[in-house]
Design a protein around this motif. Structure first.
Motif, short mmCIF file in Angstrom:
data_model
loop_
_atom_site.label_atom_id
_atom_site.label_comp_id
_atom_site.label_asym_id
_atom_site.label_seq_id
_atom_site.Cartn_x
_atom_site.Cartn_y
_atom_site.Cartn_z
N LEU A 1 -2.90 0.90 -11.00
CA LEU A 1 -1.49 1.16 -10.71
C LEU A 1 -1.14 0.50 -9.39
CD1 LEU A 1 1.19 2.52 -11.29
CD2 LEU A 1 0.33 4.58 -10.15
N GLU A 2 -0.25 -0.45 -9.44
CA GLU A 2 0.23 -1.15 -8.24
C GLU A 2 1.64 -1.65 -8.53
OE1 GLU A 2 -1.99 -5.37 -9.31
OE2 GLU A 2 -2.83 -4.06 -7.78
N PRO A 3 2.39 -2.01 -7.47
CA PRO A 3 3.77 -2.48 -7.71
C PRO A 3 3.79 -3.69 -8.63
CG PRO A 3 3.41 -2.00 -5.38
CD PRO A 3 2.06 -1.92 -6.03
N THR A 4 4.69 -3.67 -9.60
CA THR A 4 4.83 -4.78 -10.54
C THR A 4 6.18 -5.47 -10.34
OG1 THR A 4 5.01 -5.38 -12.88
CG2 THR A 4 5.69 -3.16 -12.30
N ALA B 1 4.31 2.27 -23.36
CA ALA B 1 4.72 1.74 -22.06
C ALA B 1 5.07 2.89 -21.12
CB ALA B 1 5.92 0.82 -22.23
N VAL B 2 5.07 2.59 -19.81
CA VAL B 2 5.32 3.61 -18.79
C VAL B 2 6.40 3.12 -17.83
CG1 VAL B 2 4.33 4.93 -16.88
CG2 VAL B 2 2.95 4.46 -18.92
N ASP B 3 7.39 3.97 -17.57
CA ASP B 3 8.41 3.71 -16.55
C ASP B 3 8.23 4.69 -15.40
OD1 ASP B 3 9.72 1.60 -17.78
OD2 ASP B 3 11.07 2.91 -18.89
N LYS C 1 21.52 2.20 -9.68
CA LYS C 1 22.21 2.90 -8.61
C LYS C 1 21.35 4.02 -8.03
CE LYS C 1 26.84 1.94 -10.41
NZ LYS C 1 27.30 1.07 -9.31
N GLU C 2 20.40 4.52 -8.81
CA GLU C 2 19.59 5.67 -8.38
C GLU C 2 18.29 5.27 -7.69
OE1 GLU C 2 20.68 5.31 -11.62
OE2 GLU C 2 22.49 6.49 -11.17
N GLY C 3 17.72 4.12 -8.08
CA GLY C 3 16.44 3.71 -7.51
C GLY C 3 15.89 2.49 -8.21
N LEU C 4 14.61 2.21 -7.97
CA LEU C 4 13.92 1.12 -8.63
C LEU C 4 13.03 1.70 -9.73
CD1 LEU C 4 12.73 -1.27 -5.76
CD2 LEU C 4 14.90 -1.27 -7.01
N THR C 5 13.11 1.11 -10.92
CA THR C 5 12.25 1.53 -12.02
C THR C 5 11.23 0.44 -12.28
OG1 THR C 5 13.96 2.89 -13.05
CG2 THR C 5 12.15 2.15 -14.45
N PHE C 6 9.96 0.80 -12.20
CA PHE C 6 8.86 -0.12 -12.44
C PHE C 6 8.37 0.09 -13.87
CE2 PHE C 6 9.17 0.57 -7.96
CZ PHE C 6 8.90 -0.66 -7.38
N HIS C 7 8.35 -1.00 -14.64
CA HIS C 7 8.00 -0.91 -16.06
C HIS C 7 6.62 -1.51 -16.29
CE1 HIS C 7 8.79 -0.62 -20.38
NE2 HIS C 7 8.19 -1.80 -20.49
N TYR C 8 5.74 -0.71 -16.88
CA TYR C 8 4.39 -1.16 -17.21
C TYR C 8 4.24 -1.21 -18.72
CZ TYR C 8 3.65 -0.05 -12.31
OH TYR C 8 3.76 0.00 -10.94
N ASN C 9 4.05 -2.40 -19.24
CA ASN C 9 3.92 -2.58 -20.68
C ASN C 9 2.58 -2.03 -21.17
OD1 ASN C 9 6.37 -3.94 -21.67
ND2 ASN C 9 5.79 -5.56 -20.23
N VAL C 10 2.47 -1.93 -22.49
CA VAL C 10 1.25 -1.43 -23.12
C VAL C 10 0.03 -2.21 -22.62
CG1 VAL C 10 0.05 -1.29 -25.33
CG2 VAL C 10 2.44 -0.65 -25.19
N GLU D 1 0.83 -1.20 0.00
CA GLU D 1 0.00 0.00 0.00
C GLU D 1 0.86 1.26 0.00
OE1 GLU D 1 -3.56 2.14 2.63
OE2 GLU D 1 -2.97 0.07 3.05
N ALA D 2 1.91 1.25 0.85
CA ALA D 2 2.79 2.42 0.91
C ALA D 2 3.56 2.60 -0.39
CB ALA D 2 3.76 2.27 2.08
N LEU D 3 3.99 1.50 -1.00
CA LEU D 3 4.73 1.59 -2.26
C LEU D 3 3.80 2.06 -3.38
CD1 LEU D 3 7.37 1.22 -3.75
CD2 LEU D 3 6.84 -1.21 -4.03
N THR D 4 2.56 1.64 -3.35
CA THR D 4 1.59 2.11 -4.34
C THR D 4 1.42 3.63 -4.25
OG1 THR D 4 0.40 0.00 -4.31
CG2 THR D 4 -0.80 1.93 -5.15
N ASP D 5 1.36 4.15 -3.04
CA ASP D 5 1.25 5.60 -2.85
C ASP D 5 2.46 6.31 -3.45
OD1 ASP D 5 -1.18 5.39 -1.57
OD2 ASP D 5 -0.32 5.41 0.46
N LEU D 6 3.65 5.73 -3.26
CA LEU D 6 4.86 6.34 -3.84
C LEU D 6 4.81 6.33 -5.37
CD1 LEU D 6 7.70 4.91 -1.53
CD2 LEU D 6 6.73 7.21 -1.54
#
Length: 286
Positions: free
Chosen positions: A231-234, A260-262, A241-250, A198-203
């Motif tokens: 929209l939820e953690p995938t 797609a969305v990063d 090195k900078e962070g986590l990138t969540f990739h959402y395909n088409v 839930e907290a990660l979804t808010d971020l």
């Protein structure tokens, strides 16, 4: 005597520096991998007739060709094959897997489409003379590469594109984060404290709003976000090195036209959610 002692000391220091350097290099690249790739670019026509529609298969498969540990090499190549070509091929060697994948794609194209093509060609031309060749012209592209390899972390990226007739094709990108210490994929549960979703979804919402310079969920939704999914953690993410990138395909959270969305969340923003076992992140951040 004093001169010999000094010379011996110099030799010992030099050897120590050499061994330390080797140790650092080993730690920097666990497995000491060397990579190679297998390419395929094959076009096959229905009925082996160049006047008929065809399928075109392009494969660029990256695998480990050399390693300081053959067991590690074989284990990781299984993950690479499963990610790029599918679980049905993971117990084969890279060359065998690509060969069988290619043969299967071509065989299924012919078996599935040749009877339908003959019938459609007969029926359609009888009615209005429409040319249906474009409906049966297929295309598939599979390309994988090493996105990151340092310390105990290896990130494998695979890009797919496919067209099977119709108005448009489909494409997607999948990421595989591998912990070379455990020889296993890294999942979100491995990095975050319990009840983190839930907290990660808010971020994710907050970062997406910041990326699009809006201040409400509604504004994002009016732009088209979350019109095709929530929209939820995938698990389709990658570590940097900078962070986590969540990739959402088409189609996962946006329509085709938006692509797609990063969403990249810096570590400073989610430090309170990372667990004590997320040492892999600490390592690459230095």
């Amino acid at each position: 005597m004093k001169k010999q002692t000094v010379m011996l000391l110099v030799v010992l220091i030099s050897m120590s520096n050499f061994l330390l350097s080797c140790g650092n290099n080993m730690n920097k690249h666990t497995g000491m991998f060397e990579f190679d790739s297998i390419q395929v670019n094959e076009t096959v026509h229905l009925f082996s007739d160049t006047a008929k529609p065809a399928c075109n298969l392009i494969v660029n498969f990256t695998y480990i060709s050399q390693s300081s540990d053959s067991l590690i090499k074989d284990s990781l190549n299984k993950y690479f094959i499963a990610t790029s070509l599918g679980n049905n091929y993971k117990d084969l060697t890279p060359k065998e897997a690509v060969k069988q994948y290619t043969d299967s794609y071509i065989r299924e194209y012919r078996e599935d489409l040749e009877p339908a093509f003959l019938q459609d060609q007969k029926d359609t031309r009888k009615e209005d003379g429409t040319d249906i060749d474009a409906w049966y012209s297929y295309y598939k592209y599979v390309s994988s590469h090493i996105q990151f390899y340092e310390g105990n972390l290896l990130i494998y990226r695979c890009r797919y594109e496919e067209y099977t007739g119709g108005a448009q094709g489909i494409y997607k990108t999948n990421y595989l984060n591998l912990n070379l210490k455990t020889m296993a994929p890294i999942h979100l549960d491995d990095l975050f404290v319990s009840n983190y979703k839930e907290a990660l979804t808010d971020l994710l919402w907050n970062q997406l709003m910041a990326d699009n310079r809006v201040t409400t969920h509604q504004e994002l939704e009016e732009m088209g976000y979350c019109s095709t999914g929530n929209l939820e953690p995938t698990e389709n993410f990658y570590i940097s090195k900078e962070g986590l990138t969540f990739h959402y395909n088409v189609y996962e959270i946006t329509p085709y036209i938006m692509g797609a969305v990063d969403i990249t969340i810096p570590y400073d923003m989610m430090q309170h959610l990372l667990n004590d076992e997320a040492y892999i992140i600490k390592e690459i951040r230095g």
